[in-house]
Design a protein around this motif. Structure first.
Motif, short mmCIF file in Angstrom:
data_model
loop_
_atom_site.label_atom_id
_atom_site.label_comp_id
_atom_site.label_asym_id
_atom_site.label_seq_id
_atom_site.Cartn_x
_atom_site.Cartn_y
_atom_site.Cartn_z
N ARG A 51 0.83 -1.21 0.00
CA ARG A 51 0.00 0.00 0.00
C ARG A 51 0.86 1.26 0.00
NH1 ARG A 51 -3.12 -2.68 3.78
NH2 ARG A 51 -2.30 -1.37 5.45
N GLU A 52 1.94 1.24 0.79
CA GLU A 52 2.85 2.40 0.82
C GLU A 52 3.46 2.63 -0.56
OE1 GLU A 52 3.45 4.58 3.30
OE2 GLU A 52 2.09 3.53 4.65
N ALA A 53 3.87 1.55 -1.22
CA ALA A 53 4.44 1.67 -2.56
C ALA A 53 3.41 2.25 -3.53
CB ALA A 53 4.93 0.31 -3.05
N GLY A 57 3.15 5.86 -5.81
CA GLY A 57 3.12 5.73 -7.26
C GLY A 57 4.09 4.71 -7.79
N HIS A 58 4.53 3.79 -6.94
CA HIS A 58 5.50 2.77 -7.35
C HIS A 58 4.79 1.44 -7.61
CE1 HIS A 58 8.68 5.14 -4.85
NE2 HIS A 58 8.43 5.70 -6.02
N ILE A 105 10.28 7.29 -12.08
CA ILE A 105 9.09 7.32 -12.93
C ILE A 105 8.65 5.87 -13.17
CG2 ILE A 105 8.20 7.91 -15.20
CD1 ILE A 105 10.30 10.19 -15.22
N VAL A 106 7.39 5.63 -12.94
CA VAL A 106 6.84 4.27 -13.06
C VAL A 106 5.74 4.28 -14.11
CG1 VAL A 106 5.63 2.45 -11.82
CG2 VAL A 106 7.32 3.83 -10.63
N GLN A 111 2.18 -4.70 -12.97
CA GLN A 111 2.03 -5.55 -11.80
C GLN A 111 3.08 -5.18 -10.74
OE1 GLN A 111 -0.42 -7.86 -11.55
NE2 GLN A 111 0.20 -8.22 -9.46
N MET A 112 2.68 -5.22 -9.48
CA MET A 112 3.59 -4.95 -8.36
C MET A 112 4.64 -6.07 -8.29
SD MET A 112 4.03 -2.79 -5.77
CE MET A 112 2.48 -1.93 -5.63
#
Length: 182
Positions: A51-53, A57-58, A105-106, A111-112
């Motif tokens: 969730r933090e990621a 925006g990661h 920049i992502v 997918q995580m």
């Protein structure tokens, strides 16, 4: 309301299991077995890290995200830091600021995944659990593993005078029931 929360948790668990299966397939580390060894609190820390990621925006999870997830969850790892006199809110802000300074920049809708450093933290947590003769991987093991990764986390904790051996000592003392805050 409880039904909505339950649905959200099921979605998060499904997504994280997909991630672990993909890592298993790609790297063959036995991540599903590792996941099964994780305590409920450690799993919660992983979910919180994800969730933090996402909030940053990661689409990847680093040791810094794992530490943020550990800090925001109610668990032994966070309790150990509190016992050492660490202000978790200050650490949380410093880590988050350091992450934001990297300006990564992502691409959206990917997918995580765990970074190689994130994978290493999980492997180190397994080793820490084994060295402490634990059948499970808890947040105390994650904390020990996270602090072994060099970088932002090490710099911030060095400012607070946090040493890996101090955390190991606290864990041993807490397990004996004779914690002494000297």
């Amino acid at each position: 309301m409880m039904r909505l929360i339950s649905m959200i948790w099921r979605r998060i668990i499904k997504q994280f299991r997909f991630l672990l299966k993909k890592i298993d397939r790609d790297f063959g580390y036995g991540w599903l077995k590792i996941w099964e060894r994780c305590s409920i609190e450690a799993r919660q820390a992983f979910y919180s890290a994800e969730r933090e990621a996402e909030e940053l925006g990661h689409n990847f999870i680093t040791p810094e995200h794992l530490l943020l997830g550990l800090i925001v969850s109610d668990n032994l790892g966070a309790d150990i830091l509190r016992l050492m006199g660490i202000n978790l809110e200050v650490i949380y802000q410093k880590i988050k600021e350091a992450i934001l300074q990297n300006k990564i920049i992502v691409k959206q809708k990917q997918q995580m995944y765990l970074t190689p450093q994130g994978k290493r933290v999980i492997e180190l947590a397994c080793i820490e659990a084994d060295e402490l003769n634990d059948d499970y991987i808890g947040t105390e093991h994650l904390l020990l593993a996270i602090l072994q990764e060099k970088g932002i986390i090490t710099q911030i904790f060095n400012e607070w005078g946090v040493e890996l051996e101090d955390i190991r000592r606290i864990i041993r003392e807490l397990r004996k029931g004779d914690w002494n805050n000297d």
